[in-house]
Scaffold this active site. Structure first.
Site, PDB file in Angstrom:
ATOM      1  CE  LYS A 190     -52.220 -28.618  64.027  1.00 60.81           C
ATOM      2  NZ  LYS A 190     -51.135 -27.219  63.710  1.00 60.81           N
ATOM      3  CD  GLN A 226     -49.238 -26.464  60.079  1.00 60.85           C
ATOM      4  OE1 GLN A 226     -50.036 -27.024  60.899  1.00 60.85           O
ATOM      5  NE2 GLN A 226     -48.155 -26.610  60.774  1.00 60.85           N
ATOM      6  CG  ASP A 277     -51.459 -21.429  65.995  1.00 57.98           C
ATOM      7  OD1 ASP A 277     -51.629 -22.719  66.797  1.00 57.98           O
ATOM      8  OD2 ASP A 277     -50.918 -22.618  64.376  1.00 57.98           O
TER       9      ASP A 277
END
Ligand code: NAP
Length: 284
Positions: A53, A97, A120
């Site tokens: 990422k 994460q 997200d």
């Protein structure tokens, strides 16, 4: 019939180059889109994901910050970091994460992220915005699947029947909602579905998001259907494979996404799209 491949790598390259153009335009106005990625603990798969990422951000000209913490970080300390990032004007998107270590409540941490920076798309406010058709951030994996459909001229799915296999909060449910908003008739299947094949054989679009090999086989697919494979599994040789019996289904479907090289790269790409979008919204 041999299905046409929907190439997630090629589509990602195109979308990432559009992200780079938008990021450059923002930079010219004094705003560099910034993504903060927070990793707690040393889960090897998570380490690979966050590295990818951050690398993708750099390649597209986005500013990225990787915050790595030991698995001993307390929930209160993590919540304080999220709050600091919420208040940091150089950060437009925040990604924590998952999974987090067991002593930290994932839900509490995700809910602490400002919905304005929830790139997200996992915050309840983002899920709610999607549900009622308001502006918010979309979960990256289903958003990527929608872009794949758009790339083959299927942006509006009026008159089409889409079947989603899987109902997780991060893939199946938002996927179903996005398909519904694109005017498809949507059926959501899961482990309690009595006859999966009877459902999928009616579908013009099938999205498999289960996490089990060969959930969708050739006899379960209507000739010419579009098959999107979200699954990530390992085959007997240890190689990455999806939920779909690719060799069989490609002989029946009209379009199919490969694994690897399908939905996977699209997920990171949509994270970049949402980060640049977040920066554009604050700069507007
Ligand atoms: P999950 O939370 O485990 O959900 C799996 C879903 O599949 C559940 O809804 C489950 O039903 C359903 N299911 C299980 N067995 C089934 C069966 N035999 N028939 C029909 N439905 C069945 O998984 P997830 O997080 O959504 O992820 C799904 C897959 O996508 C995984 O392989 C994951 O690694 C992959 N993934 C890929 C990406 C990417 O970027 N490519 C991103 C995210 C996830 P119940 O609800 O009834 O249990």
């Amino acid at each position: 019939m041999t299905a046409q491949l929907i190439d997630g790598n090629a589509l990602s390259r195109q979308l990432r180059s559009e992200v780079a153009t938008r990021a450059a335009a923002l930079k010219a106005r004094g705003v560099t889109p910034g993504l903060a990625v927070v990793l707690v603990g040393d889960n090897p798969a998570s380490q690979v994901y966050v590295r990818n990422k951050v690398k993708a951000c750099e390649e597209a000209g986005l500013h990225s910050v990787l915050e790595k913490y030991d698995a001993t970080l307390t929930e209160a300390e993590l919540l304080a970091r999220v709050e600091a990032l919420n208040n940091d004007p150089s950060i437009h998107g925040i990604l924590v994460q998952l999974p987090l270590p067991a002593h930290i409540d994932d839900h509490k941490v995700i809910e602490a992220i400002s919905p304005l920076k929830d790139v997200d798309g996992f915050h309840v406010a983002s899920a709610g915005a999607l549900m009622v058709g308001e502006v918010g951030f979309k979960a990256c994996t289903p958003y990527g699947c929608m872009k794949m459909l758009e790339s083959i001229g299927m942006k509006d799915l009026r008159g089409k029947h889409a079947v989603v296999i899987g109902r997780s909060n991060i893939v199946g449910k938002p996927m179903a909602m996005m398909l519904l908003q694109a005017n498809a008739t949507v059926t959501v299947c899961h482990s309690g579905t009595a006859d999966l094949g009877a459902m999928t054989r009616q579908a013009d679009v099938v999205v498999a998001a289960v996490g089990k090999r060969n959930v969708l086989t050739a006899d379960m697919v209507k000739p010419g259907a579009v098959v999107i494979d979200v699954g990530m599994n390992r085959n007997d040789e240890g190689k990455l494979c999806g939920d779909v019996d690719f060799a069989g289904v490609k002989e029946v479907a009209g379009y199919i996404t490969p694994v690897p090289g399908g939905v996977g790269p699209m997920t990171i790409t949509m994270l970049l799209v949402s980060t640049v979008e977040a920066a554009e919204r604050t700069a507007a």
